[in-house]
Design a protein around this motif. Sequence first.
Motif, PDB file in Angstrom:
ATOM      1  N   ALA A 202     -17.148   6.673 -30.824  1.00 32.45           N
ATOM      2  CA  ALA A 202     -16.908   7.761 -31.906  1.00 32.45           C
ATOM      3  C   ALA A 202     -17.944   8.693 -31.645  1.00 32.45           C
ATOM      4  O   ALA A 202     -18.282   8.644 -33.663  1.00 32.45           O
ATOM      5  CB  ALA A 202     -15.924   7.110 -32.816  1.00 32.45           C
ATOM      6  N   ALA A 203     -18.624   9.890 -31.651  1.00 31.48           N
ATOM      7  CA  ALA A 203     -19.189  10.628 -32.175  1.00 31.48           C
ATOM      8  C   ALA A 203     -18.116  11.923 -32.862  1.00 31.48           C
ATOM      9  O   ALA A 203     -17.438  11.532 -32.615  1.00 31.48           O
ATOM     10  CB  ALA A 203     -19.551  11.146 -30.685  1.00 31.48           C
ATOM     11  N   HIS A 204     -19.334  12.464 -33.791  1.00 32.22           N
ATOM     12  CA  HIS A 204     -18.408  13.373 -34.488  1.00 32.22           C
ATOM     13  C   HIS A 204     -18.309  14.093 -33.970  1.00 32.22           C
ATOM     14  O   HIS A 204     -17.201  15.454 -34.280  1.00 32.22           O
ATOM     15  CB  HIS A 204     -19.776  13.456 -35.630  1.00 32.22           C
ATOM     16  CG  HIS A 204     -20.735  14.509 -34.983  1.00 32.22           C
ATOM     17  ND1 HIS A 204     -21.746  14.249 -33.953  1.00 32.22           N
ATOM     18  CD2 HIS A 204     -20.945  15.717 -35.687  1.00 32.22           C
ATOM     19  CE1 HIS A 204     -22.626  14.976 -34.214  1.00 32.22           C
ATOM     20  NE2 HIS A 204     -22.437  16.021 -35.082  1.00 32.22           N
TER      21      HIS A 204
ATOM     22  N   ASP B  28     -22.170   9.318 -35.445  1.00 29.95           N
ATOM     23  CA  ASP B  28     -21.917   8.697 -34.914  1.00 29.95           C
ATOM     24  C   ASP B  28     -22.399   7.538 -34.797  1.00 29.95           C
ATOM     25  O   ASP B  28     -22.955   7.042 -35.760  1.00 29.95           O
ATOM     26  CB  ASP B  28     -22.432   9.011 -33.503  1.00 29.95           C
ATOM     27  CG  ASP B  28     -22.668  10.717 -33.295  1.00 29.95           C
ATOM     28  OD1 ASP B  28     -22.034  11.771 -34.335  1.00 29.95           O
ATOM     29  OD2 ASP B  28     -24.110  11.352 -32.670  1.00 29.95           O
ATOM     30  N   SER B  29     -20.876   6.713 -34.427  1.00 24.21           N
ATOM     31  CA  SER B  29     -20.530   5.707 -34.727  1.00 24.21           C
ATOM     32  C   SER B  29     -19.805   4.719 -33.567  1.00 24.21           C
ATOM     33  O   SER B  29     -19.663   5.314 -32.538  1.00 24.21           O
ATOM     34  CB  SER B  29     -18.867   5.305 -35.662  1.00 24.21           C
ATOM     35  OG  SER B  29     -18.281   5.249 -35.698  1.00 24.21           O
ATOM     36  N   GLN B  30     -20.417   3.515 -33.921  1.00 24.45           N
ATOM     37  CA  GLN B  30     -19.728   2.462 -32.342  1.00 24.45           C
ATOM     38  C   GLN B  30     -19.134   2.187 -33.312  1.00 24.45           C
ATOM     39  O   GLN B  30     -18.521   1.111 -34.124  1.00 24.45           O
ATOM     40  CB  GLN B  30     -20.687   1.313 -31.828  1.00 24.45           C
ATOM     41  CG  GLN B  30     -22.066   1.382 -30.326  1.00 24.45           C
ATOM     42  CD  GLN B  30     -23.559   0.739 -30.681  1.00 24.45           C
ATOM     43  OE1 GLN B  30     -23.250  -0.364 -31.913  1.00 24.45           O
ATOM     44  NE2 GLN B  30     -23.218   0.571 -29.823  1.00 24.45           N
TER      45      GLN B  30
ATOM     46  N   GLU C  15      -6.876   7.542 -17.693  1.00 31.62           N
ATOM     47  CA  GLU C  15      -7.227   5.993 -18.134  1.00 31.62           C
ATOM     48  C   GLU C  15      -8.234   6.278 -19.342  1.00 31.62           C
ATOM     49  O   GLU C  15      -7.786   5.214 -20.815  1.00 31.62           O
ATOM     50  CB  GLU C  15      -7.390   5.071 -16.969  1.00 31.62           C
ATOM     51  CG  GLU C  15      -7.739   3.820 -17.706  1.00 31.62           C
ATOM     52  CD  GLU C  15      -7.781   3.294 -16.307  1.00 31.62           C
ATOM     53  OE1 GLU C  15      -8.763   1.520 -16.765  1.00 31.62           O
ATOM     54  OE2 GLU C  15      -7.539   3.281 -15.502  1.00 31.62           O
ATOM     55  N   ASP C  16      -9.037   6.659 -19.632  1.00 32.00           N
ATOM     56  CA  ASP C  16     -10.371   7.001 -20.145  1.00 32.00           C
ATOM     57  C   ASP C  16     -10.005   8.183 -21.418  1.00 32.00           C
ATOM     58  O   ASP C  16     -10.703   8.547 -22.331  1.00 32.00           O
ATOM     59  CB  ASP C  16     -11.420   6.664 -19.858  1.00 32.00           C
ATOM     60  CG  ASP C  16     -11.933   6.529 -18.991  1.00 32.00           C
ATOM     61  OD1 ASP C  16     -11.560   4.872 -19.081  1.00 32.00           O
ATOM     62  OD2 ASP C  16     -12.885   6.062 -18.270  1.00 32.00           O
TER      63      ASP C  16
ATOM     64  N   GLY D 238     -13.754  10.123 -28.163  1.00 28.56           N
ATOM     65  CA  GLY D 238     -14.110   8.125 -28.081  1.00 28.56           C
ATOM     66  C   GLY D 238     -13.804   7.934 -26.459  1.00 28.56           C
ATOM     67  O   GLY D 238     -13.426   8.617 -25.828  1.00 28.56           O
ATOM     68  N   ARG D 239     -14.599   7.575 -26.342  1.00 21.46           N
ATOM     69  CA  ARG D 239     -15.527   6.375 -25.355  1.00 21.46           C
ATOM     70  C   ARG D 239     -15.705   5.156 -25.365  1.00 21.46           C
ATOM     71  O   ARG D 239     -15.964   4.416 -26.469  1.00 21.46           O
ATOM     72  CB  ARG D 239     -16.923   7.604 -24.995  1.00 21.46           C
ATOM     73  CG  ARG D 239     -16.506   8.875 -24.853  1.00 21.46           C
ATOM     74  CD  ARG D 239     -17.895   9.807 -24.462  1.00 21.46           C
ATOM     75  NE  ARG D 239     -18.472   9.054 -23.464  1.00 21.46           N
ATOM     76  CZ  ARG D 239     -19.516   9.318 -23.238  1.00 21.46           C
ATOM     77  NH1 ARG D 239     -20.389  10.028 -23.834  1.00 21.46           N
ATOM     78  NH2 ARG D 239     -20.317   8.433 -21.635  1.00 21.46           N
TER      79      ARG D 239
END
Length: 210
Positions: A137-139, A119-121, A100-101, A143-144
């Motif tokens: 979304a880390a480089h 790295d972004s939110q 699911e994730d 995505g998490r």
Amino acid sequence: MARSWARIDAWTRRNAPASYALLAPPADPVEVEAAQEAMGVRFPADLLASLACHDGITEWANLLPGQPPMSVAGMVAHWRMCVEIAGDDPDLTQPHGDGEDDEPWWHPQWIPWAQSDGDSQVIDMREGPGQGRLGTAAHDETGRFGDGWPSLAVYLTAVADALDHGGEADDMAPYLTPQGELWWDFPGETELNGDPLTPAPPADGTPGRG
């Protein structure tokens, strides 16, 4: 959203003037509209309300427990960079599991609102029950969203609550540096690069929970 930023503004103006001075003025509505057209996605109401308070910050600062907020121009630039890097590469544009994730490295309907060191939110604007949620979304990772926030509004409310009442936001606690800066770090920290960190004083005078 305006109320959360007003609380953050009031706290930093009083306790961390060096950080308060870095908050940018409101974004130009024309630039905001152009950004939505360039990215092909409509911004959620809470992001529009946030940009109506501050167009990010004028230089890097540890103003929030996550990445520092970007200007509208910075959001578009980071989005374009990620879209160009991902291209049509399925290793970057498709999830690789069936959980699911599971997420791709990047999706064009993610809005990067805050960023540091690549790295972004991101705000997820894909259709579905998760639309509007805040994740990362880390480089160098996919995505998490599983450990993120239901929305930007909920996140900034938690930040304002931590400043006003003590405690944590995003598992980070607020501190003050000797230079009058707001600094978020793990609970229980006492120094930063050899300089003392002082637990941030809550606005209501209650003892912090962090």
